[in-house]
Scaffold this motif. Structure first.
Motif, PDB file in Angstrom:
ATOM      1  N   TRP A 154      -3.887  13.694  15.573  1.00  0.00           N
ATOM      2  CA  TRP A 154      -2.873  14.657  16.009  1.00  0.00           C
ATOM      3  C   TRP A 154      -3.015  15.096  17.430  1.00  0.00           C
ATOM      4  O   TRP A 154      -2.097  15.053  18.216  1.00  0.00           O
ATOM      5  CB  TRP A 154      -3.049  15.934  15.228  1.00  0.00           C
ATOM      6  N   ARG A 160      -5.799  11.479  -3.397  1.00  0.00           N
ATOM      7  CA  ARG A 160      -6.995  11.537  -2.583  1.00  0.00           C
ATOM      8  C   ARG A 160      -7.862  12.680  -3.083  1.00  0.00           C
ATOM      9  O   ARG A 160      -7.366  13.657  -3.595  1.00  0.00           O
ATOM     10  CB  ARG A 160      -6.585  11.796  -1.143  1.00  0.00           C
ATOM     11  N   PRO A 174     -12.826   8.603   2.179  1.00  0.00           N
ATOM     12  CA  PRO A 174     -11.690   7.685   2.221  1.00  0.00           C
ATOM     13  C   PRO A 174     -11.820   6.586   1.172  1.00  0.00           C
ATOM     14  O   PRO A 174     -10.831   6.016   0.737  1.00  0.00           O
ATOM     15  CB  PRO A 174     -11.771   7.101   3.624  1.00  0.00           C
ATOM     16  N   GLN A 198       3.719  14.613   2.683  1.00  0.00           N
ATOM     17  CA  GLN A 198       2.378  14.969   2.318  1.00  0.00           C
ATOM     18  C   GLN A 198       1.936  14.364   1.008  1.00  0.00           C
ATOM     19  O   GLN A 198       2.705  14.194   0.073  1.00  0.00           O
ATOM     20  CB  GLN A 198       2.250  16.472   2.246  1.00  0.00           C
ATOM     21  N   GLN A 199       0.666  14.059   0.966  1.00  0.00           N
ATOM     22  CA  GLN A 199       0.142  13.454  -0.240  1.00  0.00           C
ATOM     23  C   GLN A 199      -0.430  14.506  -1.183  1.00  0.00           C
ATOM     24  O   GLN A 199      -0.661  15.635  -0.815  1.00  0.00           O
ATOM     25  CB  GLN A 199      -0.934  12.454   0.113  1.00  0.00           C
ATOM     26  N   HIS A 219      -4.817   8.917   7.575  1.00  0.00           N
ATOM     27  CA  HIS A 219      -6.059   9.404   8.184  1.00  0.00           C
ATOM     28  C   HIS A 219      -7.265   8.923   7.397  1.00  0.00           C
ATOM     29  O   HIS A 219      -7.367   9.155   6.201  1.00  0.00           O
ATOM     30  CB  HIS A 219      -6.048  10.930   8.227  1.00  0.00           C
ATOM     31  N   ARG A 220      -8.174   8.260   8.072  1.00  0.00           N
ATOM     32  CA  ARG A 220      -9.375   7.729   7.419  1.00  0.00           C
ATOM     33  C   ARG A 220     -10.275   8.852   6.933  1.00  0.00           C
ATOM     34  O   ARG A 220     -10.911   8.762   5.906  1.00  0.00           O
ATOM     35  CB  ARG A 220     -10.161   6.850   8.380  1.00  0.00           C
ATOM     36  N   SER A 221     -10.351   9.917   7.713  1.00  0.00           N
ATOM     37  CA  SER A 221     -11.182  11.060   7.334  1.00  0.00           C
ATOM     38  C   SER A 221     -10.517  12.317   7.862  1.00  0.00           C
ATOM     39  O   SER A 221      -9.522  12.245   8.580  1.00  0.00           O
ATOM     40  CB  SER A 221     -12.573  10.925   7.936  1.00  0.00           C
ATOM     41  N   LEU A 222     -11.058  13.454   7.509  1.00  0.00           N
ATOM     42  CA  LEU A 222     -10.490  14.710   7.989  1.00  0.00           C
ATOM     43  C   LEU A 222     -10.576  14.781   9.504  1.00  0.00           C
ATOM     44  O   LEU A 222      -9.612  15.106  10.186  1.00  0.00           O
ATOM     45  CB  LEU A 222     -11.245  15.884   7.361  1.00  0.00           C
ATOM     46  N   GLN A 223     -11.749  14.470  10.001  1.00  0.00           N
ATOM     47  CA  GLN A 223     -11.946  14.530  11.450  1.00  0.00           C
ATOM     48  C   GLN A 223     -11.008  13.560  12.170  1.00  0.00           C
ATOM     49  O   GLN A 223     -10.416  13.902  13.200  1.00  0.00           O
ATOM     50  CB  GLN A 223     -13.401  14.215  11.777  1.00  0.00           C
ATOM     51  N   MET A 266       1.586  17.498  14.827  1.00  0.00           N
ATOM     52  CA  MET A 266       1.188  18.804  15.345  1.00  0.00           C
ATOM     53  C   MET A 266       2.341  19.449  16.098  1.00  0.00           C
ATOM     54  O   MET A 266       2.241  19.781  17.254  1.00  0.00           O
ATOM     55  CB  MET A 266      -0.015  18.642  16.257  1.00  0.00           C
ATOM     56  N   PRO A 281      -0.071  18.714   7.840  1.00  0.00           N
ATOM     57  CA  PRO A 281      -0.632  18.215   6.592  1.00  0.00           C
ATOM     58  C   PRO A 281      -1.582  17.039   6.819  1.00  0.00           C
ATOM     59  O   PRO A 281      -1.442  16.294   7.784  1.00  0.00           O
ATOM     60  CB  PRO A 281       0.596  17.766   5.810  1.00  0.00           C
ATOM     61  N   LEU A 282      -2.530  16.898   5.940  1.00  0.00           N
ATOM     62  CA  LEU A 282      -3.407  15.735   5.932  1.00  0.00           C
ATOM     63  C   LEU A 282      -2.585  14.537   5.486  1.00  0.00           C
ATOM     64  O   LEU A 282      -1.942  14.577   4.443  1.00  0.00           O
ATOM     65  CB  LEU A 282      -4.565  15.965   4.959  1.00  0.00           C
ATOM     66  N   GLU A 283      -2.574  13.483   6.283  1.00  0.00           N
ATOM     67  CA  GLU A 283      -1.763  12.323   5.940  1.00  0.00           C
ATOM     68  C   GLU A 283      -2.603  11.183   5.387  1.00  0.00           C
ATOM     69  O   GLU A 283      -3.801  11.092   5.650  1.00  0.00           O
ATOM     70  CB  GLU A 283      -0.982  11.856   7.176  1.00  0.00           C
ATOM     71  N   LEU A 284      -1.959  10.322   4.666  1.00  0.00           N
ATOM     72  CA  LEU A 284      -2.657   9.233   3.999  1.00  0.00           C
ATOM     73  C   LEU A 284      -3.272   8.257   4.992  1.00  0.00           C
ATOM     74  O   LEU A 284      -4.285   7.619   4.726  1.00  0.00           O
ATOM     75  CB  LEU A 284      -1.686   8.498   3.074  1.00  0.00           C
ATOM     76  N   ALA A 299     -13.418  14.478   2.958  1.00  0.00           N
ATOM     77  CA  ALA A 299     -12.474  13.685   2.187  1.00  0.00           C
ATOM     78  C   ALA A 299     -12.957  12.256   2.266  1.00  0.00           C
ATOM     79  O   ALA A 299     -12.849  11.601   3.291  1.00  0.00           O
ATOM     80  CB  ALA A 299     -11.081  13.803   2.770  1.00  0.00           C
TER      81      ALA A 299
END
Lengths: 318, 318
Positions: free
Chosen positions: A68, B102, B89, B19-20, A58-62, B1, A53-56, B87
């Motif tokens: 990870w 988000r 930030p 997860q958010q 993380h500054r951006s998707l990349q 991961m 999952p995308l976590e809070l 996304a």
DNA sequence: CTCATTTATACTCAATATGAGTATAATGGA
DNA sequence: TCCATTATACTCATATTGAGTATAAATGAG
């Protein structure tokens, strides 16, 4: 699609009721080439791609993907590129009161060098295990021999279907185009010739062609990665990320061949490399069975110029 | 991961606390070419792209975009392609108890023909209004004359920065590459030469180069679309979607020129078209000021073969 | 130690593609 | 009728590509 929507969208967080709540998942396709084998990092004994999952934090998707991968493999990730985003309608689409739920998957392609990844069921798998028909280095007639009859059944008398199959698989006069890995996989799925089609209830039963299955649509994502990678090596010097510090010209050729799934013409490949000025000699030689090969490395300036040169593929015929 | 994550991800909806919660927004870049002007559909007097939330009724992301556009414009949308997901930030990242929020934006590129869109502030805008430096049809020296000094200030004595600027903008021996529209915009942003940079607090003040600003990162998304489109016309026959039923060869050339931002060599362009067998003659002629031009249309079979031919660009010099 | 084997590297050559330009054909209007 | 204007047909030198041959530098069997 009104002005109001646009204003809302570009303002701060939207909290109105029309919109549903969504879960986002990041999926990574990590590719490495070892010798002549293109590999992908998998979980669950080769049946899934790394995902979470995308976590809070993380500054951006990349940044999320990078975090990870680096946590897992303890290896800095060089080139990384977004692949595709999809919202699977069949999964997670349940309504609960005012809140509806849905899952969005965002996939990324990353290039590394293969390293021992100490995990239970984590392993590097040969990419062509999932797409045997994409590897035409030793036997370009696999499709001709094994799949064609099955495809013929699906085509029937439809000229449109025949044209599509011929264009995708390079049959009947059309040239083979290695970039079309994704359209080919999608077509096989539509024809019911990959196991996922049966699992998802699309197939009418019958013969499946070889190729290992994966969970959910991970194999489709892998096909997307392969397509993108094959297209990109032709106009961007990204092989860089897959090679060791220094290497012989033949090793570089084998790497490109592994990705393209095609044999290349040796001297023409070298001529192309020379004309692009990507490499510089080192003082060392690789010992081996024949005459030792001079070792090369990528020019340092290359990193700055990244956006330029293309590596087209001089195809060889046996 | 971990393997656990992967299992969760590929199962049904995830409801665990890690997860958010996320809001998803769809953004459309609708492009049409009328005469020699490439246009984009905008809202708010040209300052925003059409956007809105992903709704539960949408079967897929693409279906969501299609639904909107067709509802708004009453015109079926032909070619449509996903561009990029990001996304941001800085927006919508607030934590409220256990639930964090988000916003994710998924952008799409669509090709149509321009039609009168009856809306308050809805309008088709010349794409080069946002990127004047990308239009090199009449004056390829715009960068040379206006931007170079400002860029020089940013470069200073850094060889790395100089190499990057030269590669992006085709200066100092590097060839101009029209596909690099996105890297160019990003570089100008980094240099603080577009107004968005100052708005976002990135610029140190100083001269801005021409080019209209847009809300949020919509101008960046538009640059992504332009880059993608320019790269794609070279290997996929997508101009198809932008042209009327029948057209003269010069009209087709003007359309490609509008997208590429470059003049093309007339007879070489025609030779390329002829060799690709994309067109077929009609019985009609276009009346005009000189000798009437024969009208052509795209071959019907093209639709089936879509995945094939490339249209490379024979560049002309004055 | 010599020679067959193996791989590296250097050249050659024809076919094709590309960039650039000239010549000729149809129009409408002064 | 002649001219401005656009369409279409050819020409030609040069660059790029596909395909192949010749020579160089190692190893190891006998």
């Amino acid at each position: 699609m009104s002005y109001d929507n646009a204003k809302r969208a570009s303002g701060t967080a939207m909290k109105t009721g029309i919109q549903q709540t969504i879960h986002a998942e990041l999926i990574a396709v990590l590719v490495a080439v070892t010798g002549s084998v293109p590999r992908v990092l998998t979980l669950a004994d080769g049946s899934a791609l790394p995902a979470g999952p995308l976590e809070l934090t993380h500054r951006s998707l990349q940044a999320g993907v990078r975090a990870w991968v680096e946590r897992q493999t303890h290896h800095p990730l060089g080139y990384i590129e977004q692949l595709y985003t999809f919202a699977d309608p069949t999964r997670g689409a349940t309504v609960a009161g005012d809140q509806a739920e849905r899952s969005i998957s965002i996939s990324y392609l990353g290039l590394t060098r293969e390293i021992a990844s100490g995990g239970d069921t984590v392993s590097w798998q040969d990419i062509y295990r999932y797409f045997p028909w994409e590897d035409r280095r030793s036997d370009p007639t696999l499709i001709e021999r094994t799949i064609r009859a099955e495809m013929g059944r699906w085509v029937g008398t439809s000229a449109e279907r025949a044209a599509r199959v011929n264009a995708c698989f390079g049959l009947d006069g059309s040239p083979w185009n290695e970039d079309l890995a994704l359209p080919r996989y999608e077509l096989l799925y539509e024809m019911g010739l990959v196991r996922e089609a049966a699992r998802d209830g699309q197939s009418k039963g019958g013969e499946f062609i070889h190729g290992a299955m994966m969970q959910a649509d991970h194999r489709r994502i892998l096909a997307t990665a392969l397509s993108r990678l094959r297209a990109k090596i032709k106009y961007r010097a990204i092989v860089y990320e897959l090679m060791p510090e220094s290497f012989s010209l033949l090793e570089l050729q084998r790497c490109v061949e592994a990705l393209a799934g095609q044999r290349l013409h040796k001297s023409n490949f070298r001529r192309l490399l020379a004309s692009q000025n990507l490499l510089e000699e080192t003082a060392h030689y690789a010992p081996g069975v024949g005459r030792p090969a001079k070792l090369f490395r990528f020019r340092a300036a290359l990193l700055a110029e990244r956006a330029i040169a293309g590596t087209r593929l001089p195809i060889a015929r046996p």
